[in-house]
Structure formats: structure tokens, C-alpha cells
Scaffold this motif. Structure first.
Motif, short mmCIF file in Angstrom:
data_model
loop_
_atom_site.label_atom_id
_atom_site.label_comp_id
_atom_site.label_asym_id
_atom_site.label_seq_id
_atom_site.Cartn_x
_atom_site.Cartn_y
_atom_site.Cartn_z
N CYS A 136 0.93 -1.14 -0.07
CA CYS A 136 0.09 -0.17 -0.03
C CYS A 136 0.87 1.18 0.10
O CYS A 136 1.84 1.41 0.88
CB CYS A 136 -1.09 0.03 1.40
SG CYS A 136 -1.83 1.50 1.41
N THR A 138 0.08 4.24 0.83
CA THR A 138 -0.21 4.99 2.13
C THR A 138 0.32 4.48 3.47
O THR A 138 0.91 5.29 4.14
CB THR A 138 -2.14 4.95 2.18
OG1 THR A 138 -2.50 5.48 1.11
CG2 THR A 138 -2.29 5.89 3.12
N CYS A 139 0.16 3.15 3.87
CA CYS A 139 0.41 2.53 4.88
C CYS A 139 1.78 1.73 4.81
O CYS A 139 2.06 1.13 5.99
CB CYS A 139 -0.62 2.11 5.86
SG CYS A 139 -1.31 0.70 5.34
N CYS A 154 -5.76 -2.51 -0.03
CA CYS A 154 -5.17 -2.65 1.33
C CYS A 154 -6.18 -2.84 2.34
O CYS A 154 -7.06 -2.26 2.61
CB CYS A 154 -4.54 -1.27 1.83
SG CYS A 154 -3.55 -1.27 3.34
N CYS A 157 -5.79 0.27 5.57
CA CYS A 157 -6.17 1.18 5.70
C CYS A 157 -7.35 1.61 4.67
O CYS A 157 -7.97 2.79 4.31
CB CYS A 157 -5.16 2.36 5.33
SG CYS A 157 -4.63 2.44 3.76
N ALA A 159 -7.16 1.97 1.61
CA ALA A 159 -6.55 2.46 0.08
C ALA A 159 -6.66 1.53 -0.91
O ALA A 159 -6.25 0.29 -0.70
CB ALA A 159 -5.25 3.11 0.32
ZN LIG Z 1 -2.91 0.99 3.56
#
Ligand SMILES: [Zn+2]
Length: 309
Positions: A136, A138-139, A154, A157, A159
Motif C-alpha cells: 500500500c 499509504t501505509c 489494502c 487502511c 486504500a
Molecule cells: Zn494501506
């Protein structure tokens, strides 16, 4: 389709059915993965598995070493579902498939028939996207594959990421009976081509054409017209072909991306193609198609005939 020049471009197959409506039906996907008629295109690094100079379609029985749940639905090939299977980007292909001939599309794109070339390009671009989005953005959690490989999700989170193409413009810059071509220092001797560059965020395609022509040649471009497009899986571009009229003289200093920029008439192109190293790029690229279209507008002999001499 009238005036759809993209059908002339390598890696384009206008008749291909991607079965997009089936991607979100996991029962249908599982049945196809268990179906003995289902086919798989094998990708290793940036190459596809060939046999006898054609794209090899694996059957599930040949792939018992692999997790078919990690495949990507491509679409319908001769009435059967076809998936891409990525053999990774290790230093050599997995042992059970190592006897296949893996070739890059720059090498074999023109030799394959048009539907196989388009399918191989699609499989290669999707496999590249999977490899680059395993985690991911983002995280950092590992991403899970959904919708027959067309979504990476994901679980931490929420995403989601989707397959992407990087748009780039490629421009036939002409004025009166001359075309403005450039060459990069790394190209084969005598080779010239059209002007090209990536689209930047916040920019229209027409603005990209004007900016790239100015940056690379110093000339001012106007009358920007769309021509056709070509998927370009090296690794994930979409080439957007345009024509433009350019100023007779440079209006600013070009950057140093190109070693040389100069005008060519049709007569000079014929002279170079028939007596020296080849001037125009190979027919694999939309650059060739742009030059060909311009050339044939005012020539008794088609460019294809001249370059094949
Ligand atoms: Zn994520």
C-alpha cells in the motif's frame, strides 16, 4: 471505425473483448481458472513466453507450480478466458517454464500477429503494475489482489490502487513541405524521429505538445491536432500522437535532450532511406506512423515501400 488511425499501431487490437464486466464476479473467475480451455500468458521480467515464434498460451495443467489466484484476467481469446501469469523478475524464469523462449516486445512486437502483440503488451503492463504496487502506498501494508487482478486493496487502511498508464505526447512537427525531426545521441547513426515527452500534472495535452516542441527544438507549435494513440509497455506508457504546425525559425533556445534537430523534405527522406543508414524509426512505434501519415499525404510512393527497399 472511420478515421481511427490507432488500429494501424502495433500493440492495438480494437476487436479485443476485455470481459471487464466479469472481473467483479468471483464465482465466474474461479470457474474459468478451473476450466481446461482457459489460457494463460506467461510474463517473466519484461518478456513474454513464446513457442515457435508465437505467443505461448499455457493451460492450467502446465502451471501446477503456481498460484493461479494471483493471475490477472485479460479477456476473451477465441472464446476462452485468458489470464496473465507473472513469473516474477528473478535472474532466470522458474525451472518448470525455463525451457520457453522469453522475448521482449521491442524484439518480437512486429513479428507477432497484431492480436498476440496487443495481448502480450497488455499482460506485460499489468504484470509490471502488480510488481510495483505489492504494498500500500499509504501505509505500507501488503496489498491484496481483487477484481481478477484489476484492483490492489489494502486491508489495513482501505486504500485501493488501480492499473495506471503514464501519458506521453509524440508530435509530428511540420511546416509547408518539411518536417522537423530530432535525434538523441544514443540512437543508431542516421536515425531521426518525432518530438516526444511525458505529460506533467496540471497540463493539457495541447500544452504538453507546445512545451515539448519548444523545449526540445526551440520552435513555437500551433494548430495542435490529435492523431492516434498507442499503448507502449516499456514499462507503462500511453503514447498520444499529435501533429502541429511549427514556426519557421526557433523562438527560444532548446534544452540539450536532443543532439540535433533539423528539417527534412520528402525528397531528403527518400534519399536517406535508399542510400544510407535508415532515417525513420522502425514501424513498431507510433513515431513511424506519424511520419508515414504526413509523408503519404503528398507522395506517389508510400513510405512503407521506400523503407522496405
Ligand atoms: Zn494501506
Amino acid at each position: 471505425m472511420t478515421n481511427d488511425y490507432s488500429s494501424n499501431n502495433v500493440f492495438v487490437d480494437n476487436a479485443f473483448d476485455r470481459l471487464a464486466h466479469k472481473r467483479t464476479d468471483p464465482n465466474w473467475v474461479q470457474k474459468r481458472l478451473a476450466d481446461r480451455d482457459t489460457r494463460f500468458v506467461g510474463v517473466w521480467q519484461h518478456r513474454c513466453a513464446l513457442a515457435d515464434q508465437r505467443l505461448h498460451f499455457f493451460k492450467a495443467g502446465e502451471l501446477s507450480d503456481f498460484d493461479l489466484d494471483q493471475t490477472i484476467l485479460l479477456g476473451d481469446v477465441d472464446g476462452a478466458a485468458c489470464f496473465a501469469l507473472d513469473f516474477g523478475d528473478g535472474p532466470s524464469p522458474p525451472e518448470s517454464v525455463a525451457h520457453f523462449d522469453f522475448q521482449g516486445l521491442r524484439t518480437i512486437g512486429m513479428a507477432l500477429d497484431e492480436s498476440e502483440a496487443a495481448l502480450a503488451a497488455y499482460a506485460q503492463a499489468m504484470s509490471f503494475w502488480h510488481r510495483r504496487h505489492r504494498f500500500c502506498g499509504t501505509c505500507g501494508n501488503p496489498a491484496a489482489l481483487k477484481d481478477a487482478g484489476h484492483v490492489l486493496d489494502c486491508s489495513r487502511c482501505d486504500a485501493r490502487s488501480f492499473p495506471r498508464s503514464d501519458p506521453a505526447v509524440i508530435v509530428l512537427a511540420a511546416r509547408d513541405d518539411r518536417v522537423l525531426l530530432g535525434r538523441q545521441a544514443s540512437w543508431p547513426p542516421g536515425r531521426y524521429s518525432t518530438i516526444a515527452g511525458f505529460v506533467e500534472p496540471g497540463e493539457s495535452l495541447e500544452d504538453t505538445v507546445r512545451r515539448e516542441v519548444a523545449e526540445e527544438t526551440g520552435h513555437c507549435a500551433s494548430e495542435v491536432r490529435y492523431f492516434s494513440s498507442q499503448p507502449w509497455p516499456f514499462p507503462s506508457s500511453l503514447m498520444l500522437g499529435f501533429s502541429a504546425t511549427v514556426s519557421a525559425e526557433p523562438v527560444c533556445d532548446p534544452d540539450e535532450e536532443l543532439e540535433e534537430v533539423r528539417w527534412f523534405t520528402r525528397e531528403e527522406i527518400i534519399e536517406r532511406e535508399t542510400s544510407g543508414p535508415k532515417l525513420v524509426p522502425p514501424p513498431l512505434s507510433i513515431a513511424y506512423r506519424l511520419i508515414e501519415h504526413w509523408f503519404n499525404l503528398d507522395s506517389d510512393i508510400p513510405l512503407a515501400e521506400i523503407v522496405s527497399r
